[in-house]
Design a protein around this motif. Structure first.
Motif, PDB file in Angstrom:
ATOM      1  N   TYR A  74       0.895  -1.199  -0.053  1.00  0.00           N
ATOM      2  CA  TYR A  74      -0.098   0.085  -0.038  1.00  0.00           C
ATOM      3  C   TYR A  74       0.890   1.255  -0.166  1.00  0.00           C
ATOM      4  CZ  TYR A  74      -3.906   3.029   1.523  1.00  0.00           C
ATOM      5  OH  TYR A  74      -4.839   4.151   1.402  1.00  0.00           O
ATOM      6  N   THR A 112      -8.417  -7.263   5.395  1.00  0.00           N
ATOM      7  CA  THR A 112      -8.766  -7.549   3.845  1.00  0.00           C
ATOM      8  C   THR A 112      -7.610  -8.753   3.544  1.00  0.00           C
ATOM      9  OG1 THR A 112      -9.073  -5.219   3.449  1.00  0.00           O
ATOM     10  CG2 THR A 112      -8.479  -6.782   1.616  1.00  0.00           C
ATOM     11  N   LYS A 161      -8.870   1.307  -4.170  1.00  0.00           N
ATOM     12  CA  LYS A 161     -10.051   1.802  -3.478  1.00  0.00           C
ATOM     13  C   LYS A 161     -10.192   3.097  -2.954  1.00  0.00           C
ATOM     14  CE  LYS A 161     -11.090  -2.222  -1.423  1.00  0.00           C
ATOM     15  NZ  LYS A 161     -11.913  -3.391  -0.650  1.00  0.00           N
ATOM     16  N   ASP A 162      -8.900   3.297  -2.028  1.00  0.00           N
ATOM     17  CA  ASP A 162      -9.042   4.543  -1.444  1.00  0.00           C
ATOM     18  C   ASP A 162      -8.573   5.773  -2.176  1.00  0.00           C
ATOM     19  OD1 ASP A 162      -9.332   3.221   1.024  1.00  0.00           O
ATOM     20  OD2 ASP A 162      -7.284   3.143   1.659  1.00  0.00           O
ATOM     21  N   ALA A 176      -4.978  -3.501  -3.758  1.00  0.00           N
ATOM     22  CA  ALA A 176      -6.585  -3.335  -3.973  1.00  0.00           C
ATOM     23  C   ALA A 176      -7.020  -2.333  -3.054  1.00  0.00           C
ATOM     24  CB  ALA A 176      -7.198  -4.667  -3.996  1.00  0.00           C
ATOM     25  N   GLU A 177      -6.553  -2.471  -1.827  1.00  0.00           N
ATOM     26  CA  GLU A 177      -6.898  -1.502  -0.832  1.00  0.00           C
ATOM     27  C   GLU A 177      -6.491   0.069  -1.165  1.00  0.00           C
ATOM     28  OE1 GLU A 177      -9.198  -0.844   2.330  1.00  0.00           O
ATOM     29  OE2 GLU A 177      -8.920  -2.596   1.463  1.00  0.00           O
ATOM     30  N   LEU A 205     -11.763  -0.372 -12.475  1.00  0.00           N
ATOM     31  CA  LEU A 205     -11.501  -0.632 -11.230  1.00  0.00           C
ATOM     32  C   LEU A 205     -12.492  -1.594 -10.352  1.00  0.00           C
ATOM     33  CD1 LEU A 205      -9.045   0.084  -9.151  1.00  0.00           C
ATOM     34  CD2 LEU A 205     -10.545   2.102  -8.140  1.00  0.00           C
ATOM     35  N   GLY A 206     -11.882  -2.821  -9.944  1.00  0.00           N
ATOM     36  CA  GLY A 206     -12.796  -3.908  -9.178  1.00  0.00           C
ATOM     37  C   GLY A 206     -13.839  -4.691  -9.767  1.00  0.00           C
ATOM     38  N   THR A 231     -10.350 -11.819   2.642  1.00  0.00           N
ATOM     39  CA  THR A 231     -10.619 -11.818   1.327  1.00  0.00           C
ATOM     40  C   THR A 231     -10.391 -13.288   0.431  1.00  0.00           C
ATOM     41  OG1 THR A 231     -10.080  -9.639   1.097  1.00  0.00           O
ATOM     42  CG2 THR A 231     -10.078 -10.927  -1.009  1.00  0.00           C
ATOM     43  N   ALA A 252      -9.783   5.968  -5.456  1.00  0.00           N
ATOM     44  CA  ALA A 252     -10.527   5.886  -6.874  1.00  0.00           C
ATOM     45  C   ALA A 252     -10.916   6.939  -7.426  1.00  0.00           C
ATOM     46  CB  ALA A 252     -11.791   5.021  -6.445  1.00  0.00           C
ATOM     47  N   GLN A 306      -3.752  -7.695  -2.367  1.00  0.00           N
ATOM     48  CA  GLN A 306      -4.640  -7.165  -1.310  1.00  0.00           C
ATOM     49  C   GLN A 306      -4.166  -5.827  -0.809  1.00  0.00           C
ATOM     50  OE1 GLN A 306      -8.011  -8.075  -1.265  1.00  0.00           O
ATOM     51  NE2 GLN A 306      -7.239  -9.684  -2.925  1.00  0.00           N
TER      52      GLN A 306
END
Length: 355
Positions: free
Chosen positions: A89, A120, A213-214, A209-210, A246-247, A124, A216, A206
């Protein structure tokens, strides 16, 4: 896509592979624990001479010892997985800040966010073929349980067959002439290594991915990036360089031992003017192109080794573009198609290739 960001991501992939190997190297101490346990239990009376109660006591010791050793190892790996996800991240934040002038993301990450990343990673489910829906915890629990059961079942059978303690130890440790690669402990090591490689990749993805999302608001999608060499799976070969909202698309790991990753694709107003013109392969940097475009330029023998003779011939002589060939490999759920399914979709290409 910005070349600097790509190069930073490729270096990250190399680092991640080294980290996987480091975690695998730590396994040797736990395998030795199992070895020592087995040898200590086989020093006294022959298994065939024990009463049933005495023999069951030995089995309990084996089951408990193997499970405890593997559980201890997986706890240590689990701590590494959460650290990897958090570090990924933070890496994405710094990497995009360094590569794109118009991106100014905060590099601070508070405890609440770290805790969310940890959850997560743990909760997940993976989409890995053969382990669909299982979590990291599931995989490690299965390892400890399945391997310990395997040991006691083999010992039960060995006693029934009248084998000596020395033969039982050899069955578990393997034989010297084969470099101890033919025993149960080697099978355990292979299983553990596969799980470690897969879960490390899962943790890193993951974390990414986090991050996506944060952020986006500046991200429009993710681009699949496969390793360019002969070991890449058919699914990863076909997904290479595809961009998904995304996603909305698949995420690595797609299978056990998957090495693929994704690149963050920024919205146009943040992406700048940079272009990728090089990417990594088994032989070093190559011009930016998809996996099958690169493979089409490789020797026939290498193509057949990677694809098999029929798919290799179809690639060379079926008249399909690299993108069309890639699209022909997977169904709508990104699962590999059989040759018969491919033939039903593109009969003329098979006919043109003489197949």
């Amino acid at each position: 896509m910005n070349e600097q960001y790509l190069n930073q991501t490729i270096r990250r992939i190399v680092y991640l592979e080294s980290l996987k190997q480091s975690e695998i190297n730590n396994l040797s101490a736990h395998i030795k624990e199992i070895d020592d346990l087995v040898k200590s239990l086989m020093l006294d009376e022959e298994m065939t001479d024990l009463t049933l109660a005495e023999f069951n006591k030995v089995l309990t010791s084996v089951k408990t010892g193997v499970a405890t050793s593997l559980s201890s190892y997986t706890v240590a790996v689990g701590a590494s997985l959460t650290a990897i996800a958090i570090d990924t991240y933070q890496f994405e934040t710094k990497s995009l800040n360094n590569a794109f002038e118009d991106v100014k993301l905060s590099t601070k990450i508070d405890d609440a966010k770290k805790a969310k990343i940890v959850r997560t990673v743990k909760n997940t489910p993976l989409s890995v073929t053969g382990s669909e829906g299982k979590t990291v915890t599931d995989l490690f629990n299965e390892l400890a349980n399945n391997e310990s059961n395997k040991y006691i079942n083999h010992i039960k059978l060995a006693r029934y067959e009248g084998k000596t303690n020395q033969q039982i130890v050899q069955m578990i440790r393997g034989t010297r002439k084969n470099g101890y690669k033919d025993g149960l402990m080697e099978v355990t090591a292979r299983q553990a290594k596969t799980i470690v490689r897969t879960t490390v990749q899962h943790a890193a993805m993951q974390g990414k991915a986090e991050f996506a999302k944060d952020n986006a608001d500046i991200i429009k999608g993710e681009q699949w990036l496969s390793t360019i060499d002969g070991k890449t799976s058919s699914a990863c070969r076909s997904l290479d360089l595809q961009i998904f909202e995304l996603g909305k698309g698949p995420r690595p790991p797609l299978h056990h031992n998957c090495r693929s990753t994704v690149l963050i694709v920024l919205k146009d107003e943040y992406a700048g003017r940079g272009n990728i013109n090089k990417r990594a392969s088994k032989d070093g940097p190559v011009a930016n192109e998809s996996y099958y475009s690169w493979l089409n330029k490789q020797p026939k023998e290498f193509q057949d080794d990677v694809l098999g003779e029929t798919r290799g011939q179809l690639l060379r002589s079926g008249g399909l573009s690299a993108d069309k060939f890639a699209a022909l490999q997977l169904d709508k759920n990104f699962k590999p198609l059989t040759l018969d399914e491919m033939r039903a979709r593109e009969p003329m290409a098979f006919k043109k290739a003489g197949l």
